[in-house]
Design a protein around this motif. Structure first.
Motif, short mmCIF file in Angstrom:
data_model
loop_
_atom_site.label_atom_id
_atom_site.label_comp_id
_atom_site.label_asym_id
_atom_site.label_seq_id
_atom_site.Cartn_x
_atom_site.Cartn_y
_atom_site.Cartn_z
N GLY A 78 7.92 -8.72 -1.76
CA GLY A 78 6.87 -7.80 -1.36
C GLY A 78 6.51 -7.92 0.11
O GLY A 78 6.27 -6.90 0.79
N THR A 79 6.48 -9.15 0.65
CA THR A 79 6.13 -9.35 2.05
C THR A 79 7.16 -8.72 2.98
O THR A 79 6.82 -8.00 3.94
N THR A 81 9.36 -6.42 2.24
CA THR A 81 9.38 -4.96 2.06
C THR A 81 8.29 -4.30 2.88
O THR A 81 8.51 -3.27 3.54
N ALA A 82 7.07 -4.90 2.86
CA ALA A 82 5.98 -4.35 3.66
C ALA A 82 6.28 -4.45 5.16
O ALA A 82 5.99 -3.52 5.93
#
Length: 305
Positions: A78-79, A81-82
């Motif tokens: 998630g990190t 990807t953001a």
């Protein structure tokens, strides 16, 4: 619904194609961002593999790991990807990045935003080294939990029964054929009256088999026969009939015994507790005997109870 093998292969190939095209689009933006923060041509070309490549590695790790390690891989996925989304967004807002005409280290006009973006872009390669190494170590040291054999056998048997047709389930095992054998009876023989015939001996009777009685097991100490009530232990107060008879002494007998027990004692040692323990009587009788004995000693006359 279980897809056939060809359908699964086609689905995987389609996914790989979509991911490859998305990586090509993101690769263009990340390469220009890397050039804007001072990377040379080779470093700018490899920069997208650092960011998007770690995303792919974290995705594979989430499929292998479990529990806390899987949550860690999801956080890394998630990190990054953001972060990739933010850098692609900045690349779309700043047209100068497309032709690499922007000044080095200048990703936004507002200084705080520019500092944050430069920090983000330069920290992603270092984070890829750390998080990528950690994920690979977790995957290599991961030991999947073995499935118990009982569950595996149950699943296989359930699958086998499910695949059987209803016609097979409806068939029953044929009953074994029973063959009846008829005993042969000898034909009657004609007897001539003029001839002497020896008397026929009767056939010995076959004794019936005597049933053998089943062995009776010896009773186990402490066991209770079936159908009987187990004995209960004696609890509560013992009835008077079961007690041993005890002779009740008269007051004169008690006084005589107390007088004999305290004959050599001084008045100070003539106590009710001592009399009670010596002649084994009640506290009330002991006090009465003590007063009587002290009165006798004071007057010099024997007192009658």
């Amino acid at each position: 619904m279980n897809l056939p093998r060809k359908g699964r292969a086609a689905l995987v190939l389609a996914l790989v194609g979509v991911v490859g095209m998305a990586f090509r689009v993101s690769w263009n933006a990340l390469r220009d961002i890397a050039g804007a923060i001072g990377a040379d041509d080779t470093a700018a070309t490899l920069y997208p593999f650092v960011v998007d490549g770690l995303m792919a590695l974290a995705l594979v790790a989430t499929l292998v790991l479990a529990d806390g390690d899987r949550k860690f891989a999801l956080r890394v996925l998630g990190t990054y990807t953001a972060a990739s989304l933010v850098l692609n967004y900045v690349h779309g807002l700043v047209p100068q990045l497309h032709g690499r005409t922007v000044d080095w280290g200048r990703l936004a006009d507002w200084d705080p935003a520019n500092w944050a973006l430069v920090l983000l872009a330069t920290s992603l390669p270092v984070g890829s080294i750390y998080f990528g190494s950690d994920l690979v170590a977790k995957v290599l040291h991961h030991r999947p939990t073995p499935i118990p054999a009982a569950i595996t056998n149950a699943e296989e048997s359930t699958e086998t029964v499910r695949k059987r047709s209803m016609a097979d389930l409806g068939k029953s095992t044929p009953a074994p054929a029973v063959t009846l054998t008829r005993l042969a009876v000898p034909e009657p023989v004609a007897i001539d009256a003029g001839k002497s015939i020896l008397p026929l001996k009767p056939m010995p009777a076959i004794p019936a088999p005597t049933p053998t009685p089943a062995p009776i097991a010896a009773p186990v100490r402490g066991s209770v026969p079936a159908g009987s009530t187990p004995p209960r232990g004696v609890t509560g107060r013992v009835p008077d009939a079961a007690r041993s008879p005890r002779t009740k002494r008269t007051p004169d007998q008690l006084l005589a015994q107390a007088r004999k027990a305290t004959a050599g004692l001084p008045d100070a040692k003539v106590t009710a507790e001592g009399i009670r323990r010596t002649i084994r009587t009640s506290p009330a009788n002991a006090r009465m005997l003590r007063d009587a004995l002290l009165a006798e000693r004071a007057t010099g006359k024997q007192v009658t109870a």
